[in-house]
Structure formats: C-alpha cells, structure tokens
Design an enzyme around this catalytic site. Structure first.
Site, mmCIF file in Angstrom:
data_model
loop_
_atom_site.group_PDB
_atom_site.id
_atom_site.type_symbol
_atom_site.label_atom_id
_atom_site.label_comp_id
_atom_site.label_asym_id
_atom_site.label_seq_id
_atom_site.Cartn_x
_atom_site.Cartn_y
_atom_site.Cartn_z
ATOM 1 N N LYS A 1 -5.423 -9.599 -6.088
ATOM 2 C CA LYS A 1 -6.623 -9.619 -5.260
ATOM 3 C C LYS A 1 -7.609 -8.540 -5.704
ATOM 4 O O LYS A 1 -7.205 -7.421 -6.000
ATOM 5 C CB LYS A 1 -6.201 -9.338 -3.808
ATOM 6 C CG LYS A 1 -7.334 -9.306 -2.801
ATOM 7 C CD LYS A 1 -6.818 -8.951 -1.394
ATOM 8 C CE LYS A 1 -6.948 -7.475 -1.051
ATOM 9 N NZ LYS A 1 -8.319 -7.006 -0.880
ATOM 10 N N LYS B 1 -11.431 -3.071 -2.960
ATOM 11 C CA LYS B 1 -12.362 -1.968 -3.227
ATOM 12 C C LYS B 1 -11.653 -0.680 -3.599
ATOM 13 O O LYS B 1 -12.178 0.125 -4.343
ATOM 14 C CB LYS B 1 -13.380 -1.756 -2.104
ATOM 15 C CG LYS B 1 -12.884 -1.708 -0.698
ATOM 16 C CD LYS B 1 -14.063 -1.463 0.256
ATOM 17 C CE LYS B 1 -13.914 -2.242 1.539
ATOM 18 N NZ LYS B 1 -12.705 -1.877 2.316
ATOM 19 N N LYS C 1 0.814 -1.225 0.000
ATOM 20 C CA LYS C 1 0.000 0.000 0.000
ATOM 21 C C LYS C 1 0.841 1.264 0.000
ATOM 22 O O LYS C 1 0.402 2.291 -0.507
ATOM 23 C CB LYS C 1 -0.974 0.000 1.188
ATOM 24 C CG LYS C 1 -2.057 -1.069 1.031
ATOM 25 C CD LYS C 1 -3.337 -0.715 1.739
ATOM 26 C CE LYS C 1 -4.429 -1.703 1.321
ATOM 27 N NZ LYS C 1 -5.746 -1.374 1.817
#
Ligand code: ATP
Ligand code: MG
Length: 333
Positions: free
Chosen positions: A196, A199, A112
C-alpha cells in the site's frame, strides 16, 4: 440523508495520492445530501511519537488539504480530534468492552509495531482501533468512507457497536457501514506495487506526495517499477505496477481502464508513464495553490477548525451523555 464520518492522521507534511483517491474524493462526493463530519485525527498521530512543533504544523497542513480537495466547511463539519475531548473519553469506555485478544488480531498493529514486537511498541498503537471506533460511534455515523486497509478496523467498530446495543439496549449506538470504493480502495507504492502507498512509508521514492515539487512527482512516476513484458493491460496479479498506474490514470481523468488499454495498445510503458506524469502534474498544481492559500492565513484556518470543534462537541456530548448514563456513571455536567 446519512451521517458520514472519516478522518486522516497528520503523520506527514503532505497527503499521498492514495489518501486522495481512496478517501478524500469520496468525502467530497458524500457531502452532497448528507451530514458529513471530517476530522484531522491528531490523537492518533501521537502513536508515532511526533516532534510537537512538527505535529502542530502537520495538523494545519492536513486540514488545508481537506479544504483544497473540496471539503466545504459551510456544508460539512471540519475539526481537529483533540479539540473535542469526548473522543478520548469514549475511547476509554470502549476499551473496557474490547477483548485483549480481539485487539491483538488487528493486522495494522502487527504491521506498524513490526520487528520491534510487543516490547518496542506503545499501548497507544495497540488501542488505536478503539479510539477509531470512538471517533465513529460518537457521531451516530452511518457511513465511513475509507480505503481498503481500514476494513478490519471498521469490522471491530461494528462488533463494538453491536456489543453495546446488546448490553445496554437497542439504539444505544448506530452500527456503521464502511464505504469502500473498489476501483481506488488501495493505491500501491510505485517502487513496491504489492504494498500500500502510505504517507509514513520508510522510503519516499514510491510515494506521490501531493505537496511535493511537481518535478519530483513526475520523476517518481517515470521511475515506477513495472514488469518485463510490453503490453499495457490491467492485470493486478501478474502486472501490479502497470495496473496501479492505470488505476491512477483512470481515477484522475474519468476515462475507464478499458478505454486506456485501447488508447495505449501497441505503445510502450514509457509513453504511459510520461503521459500519466503530465496528468498528475496538471491536476496537482492548482491543488497546491489552493493549499498554500489556506496555509498563508493560519488565523482563518484555526477559526474554521475551532468553529467545527464547537459544532462537533454539540453532537458528541449528547452521545457520550447517553453512553455514560447507560453505563451507570453519574451524569456529566
Ligand atoms: P500512515 O502511513 O501514517 O498510516 P496513511 O497514508 O496510511 O498514513 P492514514 O491517515 O492512515 O494514511 O489514512 C487516511 C485514509 O486514507 C484512510 O481512509 C485510509 O484507508 C486511506 N488510505 C491510506 N492509504 C491508502 C491507499 N494506498 N489507497 C487507498 N486509500 C488509502
Ligand atoms: Mg494508515
């Protein structure tokens, strides 16, 4: 009867199908015979710097989706993380027991924080797994239903729990177990079936967003990346796209993957995609109606969440008092 805890971040207007299949269906199933606690983890969502009004709206939308999926606020506890201050308080305590290098090994942080590296990211994103450990340990949780991507964070939570028990005495905290159901533990992006589904993915084209227009959902499924063969066969290594579609199809219909392989023998990828799109649209349409019914009455929704926060605090306060006392802090009052 076990204590169950889990949460999702309000980082998008809609949950994606992986959240539903990997976690939410397990949450609903585990309510039966257990004491389940489900949280909208808005403090975690602050790590991505959301617009304040957008975050508030997404928090309600996330809660409405838990309810629409079948989380029952009569049987289980449903609340928003920031309304129970013990989460942030325990996170500080746990951060003083977490190695800097240990936190640095978390792959989600590396993913991230990405290309920006340490300079472009925040301390909050770095300590995210410590706050998650606090969420879980506050409720003397036995089982944590999550997707495969959370396995490493659960390992850290267990290490911290064992460390506290070694330092402050057996029984200081419960050591939780992950509850990860293999078949649906990782749903993949439709455009990049090795990544993956998330959202907050950079591109929405590979996502099935549960509150999206059903026509858009159907189109994204029909445009899913597959391979150049013809055979409809479950083979995640060589055929990740087709295997992902079969996983989704099986999970939503209850038909086994083997049964689907037989049913689609000799038929084309186009047939599989069109029929899966119908399955998803038929399921998602009433789900959307239920979500909008909850969102149409925000006062009632906020009431459910406030009630859940009151009940959560009663449990969280007892755990935090115990940890403060054993850590040598003066008693809270
Ligand atoms: P974000 O991109 O903001 O991290 P996310 O889609 O990863 O969003 P989270 O709120 O981080 O969602 O995770 C909520 C739950 O959904 C967790 O239990 C997580 O393991 C699970 N989950 C997320 N993505 C998937 C997926 N693709 N397949 C199965 N489970 C998933
Ligand atoms: Mg995530």
């Amino acid at each position: 009867s076990s204590r169950i805890f889990s949460g999702m971040q309000p980082t998008s207007d809609s949950l994606q199908l992986g959240n539903y299949l990997g976690a939410l269906t397990q949450w609903v199933a585990l309510q039966e015979g257990n004491q389940a606690i489900y949280c909208v983890v808005d403090l975690h969502a602050l790590t991505v710097g959301p617009d304040p009004a957008v975050l508030r709206e997404r928090t309600r939308r996330t809660a409405a989706q838990y309810l629409a999926a079948g989380v029952d606020p009569e049987r289980s506890l449903l609340f928003v993380q920031s309304q129970v201050p013990e989460h942030a308080e325990l996170a500080w305590l746990l951060s003083c027991h977490t190695g800097f290098g240990e936190a640095g090994r978390m792959t989600q942080f590396k993913d991230k924080s990405g290309k920006q590296g340490a300079e472009g990211t925040t301390v909050g994103l770095f300590t995210y797994p410590v706050l998650m450990a606090a969420d879980i340990l506050l409720y003397d949780t036995h089982l944590v239903p999550v997707g495969e991507d959370q396995r490493q964070h659960l390992e850290l939570t267990r290490d911290l729990a064992q460390r506290l028990n070694a330092r402050f005495g057996a029984g200081t905290v419960v050591v939780p177990e992950p509850h990860i159901v293999k078949a649906t533990a990782k749903i993949y992006d439709l455009q990049d079936p090795t990544a993956k589904m998330s959202k907050s993915a950079a591109s929405p084209n590979g996502l099935i967003e549960l509150l999206d227009n059903p026509k858009v959902i159907a189109k994204r499924i029909r445009s899913a990346v597959t391979d150049t063969e013809r055979e409809i066969r479950f083979d995640p290594v060589n055929k990740p796209g087709i295997s992902n579609l079969l996983t989704i199809y099986s999970a939503l219909t209850g038909r086994s993957v083997a049964e689907l392989e037989t049913a689609y023998e000799g038929r084309g990828y186009g047939d599989l995609k069109v029929e899966l799109a119908e399955v998803v649209v038929d399921w998602v349409t009433p789900y959307q109606e239920r979500v909008h019914a909850y969102l149409d009455d925000p006062a009632a929704l906020d009431g459910i969440l406030a009630d859940g926060a009151d009940r959560a605090r009663d449990i969280a306060a007892v755990t935090l008092d115990r940890l403060y006392e054993r850590s040598g802090l003066l008693a809270r009052r």
